[in-house]
Design an enzyme around this catalytic site. Structure first.
Site, PDB file in Angstrom:
ATOM      1  N   ASP A  33       0.851  -1.186   0.000  1.00  0.00           N
ATOM      2  CA  ASP A  33       0.000   0.000   0.000  1.00  0.00           C
ATOM      3  C   ASP A  33       0.886   1.235   0.000  1.00  0.00           C
ATOM      4  O   ASP A  33       1.761   1.377   0.871  1.00  0.00           O
ATOM      5  CB  ASP A  33      -0.899   0.014   1.233  1.00  0.00           C
ATOM      6  CG  ASP A  33      -1.980  -1.063   1.174  1.00  0.00           C
ATOM      7  OD1 ASP A  33      -2.035  -1.802   0.177  1.00  0.00           O
ATOM      8  OD2 ASP A  33      -2.768  -1.158   2.135  1.00  0.00           O
TER       9      ASP A  33
ATOM     10  N   ASP B 232     -15.177  -3.020  -1.665  1.00  0.00           N
ATOM     11  CA  ASP B 232     -14.780  -2.768  -0.280  1.00  0.00           C
ATOM     12  C   ASP B 232     -16.040  -2.520   0.525  1.00  0.00           C
ATOM     13  O   ASP B 232     -16.838  -1.635   0.191  1.00  0.00           O
ATOM     14  CB  ASP B 232     -13.855  -1.550  -0.201  1.00  0.00           C
ATOM     15  CG  ASP B 232     -12.662  -1.668  -1.144  1.00  0.00           C
ATOM     16  OD1 ASP B 232     -12.206  -2.812  -1.356  1.00  0.00           O
ATOM     17  OD2 ASP B 232     -12.204  -0.652  -1.669  1.00  0.00           O
TER      18      ASP B 232
END
Length: 241
Positions: A8, A129
């Site tokens: 990330d 998500d």
């Protein structure tokens, strides 16, 4: 089942968040390309990248570290975060990405997802998500009334390469993945489903694998913290294929 190590990217660094909160970022490596090489050297067959700044900005922000990773590592790589138009999709694929992940636009502009999947067969994934079963967008900052399973089913005929399902409340918290919800989603659609969020032990990986319906799992913090021994995990998953 494929293990996807997660990198990330925030402000050019490899970080991990807790529950997607940008102000709770822990920097694990200030050289993302070196981090990527370490995963590949350990035997990982894929890399999973997220442009966190890009997810909030709505456009690529961490292009430089992504390109450095692509240059340093010759394995298939997927990227999500800030990819919301055809020009960006095409640009990333031209630069060597194997797969782009479309999240926010899957809710706000599903026709774009369909157009991209037709234009680039096998190279477009959808990132779903969810918080309490409802899809969240724009870097998880906005919650919708759209149910994950409903949205996933709407893409059944679109030619999507994969669905990456993240349970936001599990992400970065080291509390284990939402195995039941992920498996239920995988059974509800014919599209391969990749689990993300909370994968924090070898037991988590084997439990996901043992559902028999989950195509892959993404793990980040557990690999950085050493809670999952990458070599042992890859060996265990390979032995049971």
């Amino acid at each position: 089942m494929i293990l996807y190590p997660a990198i990330d990217l925030k402000d050019g660094n490899a970080v991990r968040l807790v529950h997607g909160e940008m102000d709770q970022a822990t920097v694990f490596n200030d050289d993302p390309a070196a981090q990527a090489r370490s995963f590949v050297d350990a035997g990982c067959a894929w890399l999973h990248l997220v442009d966190l700044n890009g997810a909030f900005a709505g456009e690529p922000v961490n292009a430089a570290p992504v390109e450095a990773i692509l240059k340093a590592c010759q394995v298939p790589t997927q990227l999500g975060g800030g990819i919301r138009d055809m020009a960006t999709i095409e640009r990333w694929l031209d630069r060597g990405l194997t797969r782009v992940i479309l999240g926010t636009v899957a809710v706000e502009n599903p026709d774009l997802v369909r157009e991209a999947a037709r234009a680039f067969p096998g190279q477009v994934a959808v990132g779903l998500d969810a918080r309490n079963g409802r899809v969240a967008t724009r870097g998880w900052a906005e919650e919708t009334d759209v149910m994950v399973t409903d949205l996933a089913k709407s893409f059944e005929d679109a030619g999507i390469a994969a669905i990456i399902y993240t349970d936001i409340l599990r992400d970065g918290a080291m509390k284990g993945p939402n195995i039941d919800a992920t498996a239920d989603l995988a059974r509800a659609v014919s599209i391969p489903v990749i689990a993300s969020g909370g994968v924090s032990s070898l037991a988590d990986l084997t439990a996901l694998r043992d559902t028999g319906v989950i195509a892959g799992a993404i793990s980040g913090r557990a690999l950085y913290d050493g809670a999952i021994d990458l070599g042992a995990a890859l060996a265990a998953l390979a032995a049971d294929q």
